[in-house]
Design a protein around this motif. Structure first.
Motif, PDB file in Angstrom:
ATOM      1  N   MET A 138       0.832  -1.205   0.000  1.00  0.00           N
ATOM      2  CA  MET A 138       0.000   0.000   0.000  1.00  0.00           C
ATOM      3  C   MET A 138       0.867   1.256   0.000  1.00  0.00           C
ATOM      4  O   MET A 138       0.583   2.226  -0.726  1.00  0.00           O
ATOM      5  N   LEU A 194      -4.511   5.050   0.575  1.00  0.00           N
ATOM      6  CA  LEU A 194      -3.522   3.975   0.561  1.00  0.00           C
ATOM      7  C   LEU A 194      -2.394   4.268   1.541  1.00  0.00           C
ATOM      8  O   LEU A 194      -1.963   3.390   2.305  1.00  0.00           O
ATOM      9  N   ALA A 252      -1.732   2.276   4.996  1.00  0.00           N
ATOM     10  CA  ALA A 252      -0.465   1.570   5.198  1.00  0.00           C
ATOM     11  C   ALA A 252       0.128   1.878   6.568  1.00  0.00           C
ATOM     12  O   ALA A 252       0.581   0.968   7.285  1.00  0.00           O
TER      13      ALA A 252
END
Length: 212
Positions: free
Chosen positions: A168, A195, A199
Motif C-alpha cells: 500500500m 492507501l 499503510a
C-alpha cells in the motif's frame, strides 16, 4: 488504538475535502492530525515495549515529518520531505529485518520491485527536472528495498500485514510522483492518501502482533 485509528480516518476524510476544494488551511490542519493519529496508534499498540515497535515508531515519525514538509508545495520542502520519507522507508526495512528475513523471497521481491521501479522511472523521468532525477532514483531504490524486506519478513515470520502495508505504501508513492511530476491534480490524492494512511495504520497495528 481504535480511537487514534478513528482520528486518522476522520482527518483523512477532511483532508480529501480540503484538497478537492483547494482549502490550504484545511490541509495544514487535517494532514498533521491524520499523521499524528497513526503515530499515537502505534504507541497505544505498545510501540515502546519492543525493539521492533520502537523501530516502527521511529519510521512513522519520519513519515509524520515528511507529511508536514510536503504541505508547502515548495521545492526545498519537497526535497526535505523526500529525504524524510526515504529515511522512513529504510527505517521500516530495518524494523522488518528485526523480525527475521527469508533471503530467497526477499531477493525475489527486490528484483521484482526494482524492475517495476525501472518501468516507472522510464515513464516518469521525462517529466522530472534534471536536478531531481538522482534523488528520485535513490528513493525508488529505497522503497524497493523496504518492499523486499517486508516480503522476506512475511515469508520468515508470517507477517502478512507487514507485506500488505508495504504494498500500500509503495502504491501511494506512485500517486505522489504522478501528482508532482506527471499529472497534478486532487484525483491523485483521492486514491493515494487512503492507501498511504491505511499503510501507516497497518504498520502501527503490527506492533501489537509483535508483542504477543
Amino acid at each position: 488504538m481504535a480511537v487514534f485509528t478513528g482520528l486518522t480516518l476522520i482527518a483523512v476524510g477532511v483532508l480529501l475535502v480540503a484538497e478537492f476544494r483547494g482549502v490550504r488551511t484545511g490541509v495544514w490542519i487535517a494532514k498533521p492530525l491524520a499523521s499524528s493519529g497513526f503515530v499515537a496508534a502505534s504507541i497505544a499498540s505498545g510501540a515502546l515495549e519492543s525493539s521492533y515497535g520502537r523501530s516502527v515508531l521511529f519510521a512513522l515519525l519520519l513519515c509524520w515529518l515528511g507529511d508536514v514538509l510536503l504541505i508547502p508545495q515548495m521545492r526545498a520542502a519537497f526535497l526535505a520531505g523526500l529525504l524524510s520519507f526515504l529515511l522512513g522507508h529504510l527505517a521500516f526495512g530495518f524494523a522488518f529485518a528485526q523480525r527475521g528475513l527469508a533471503r530467497g523471497p526477499a531477493a525475489l521481491a527486490l528484483v521484482a520491485a526494482l524492475a517495476a521501479g525501472l518501468v516507472f522511472l522510464r515513464y516518469c523521468e521525462p517529466h522530472v527536472p534534471a536536478a531531481l532525477r538522482t534523488p528520485v532514483r535513490v528513493y525508488v531504490a529505497a522503497i524497493s528495498l523496504m518492499l523486499a524486506c517486508a516480503a522476506g519478513t512475511a515469508a520468515e515470520a508470517g507477517g502478512s500485514a507487514i507485506l500488505l502495508g508495504a504494498l500500500m505504501f509503495w502504491l501511494s508513492d506512485l500517486a505522489v510522483a504522478r501528482d508532482r511530476f506527471i499529472a497534478p491534480g486532487a484525483w491523485n490524492r483521492l486514491w493515494g492518501l487512503p492507501l498511504y494512511y491505511g499503510a501507516q495504520l497497518v504498520f502501527a497495528s503490527t506492533v501489537a502482533l509483535a508483542n504477543r
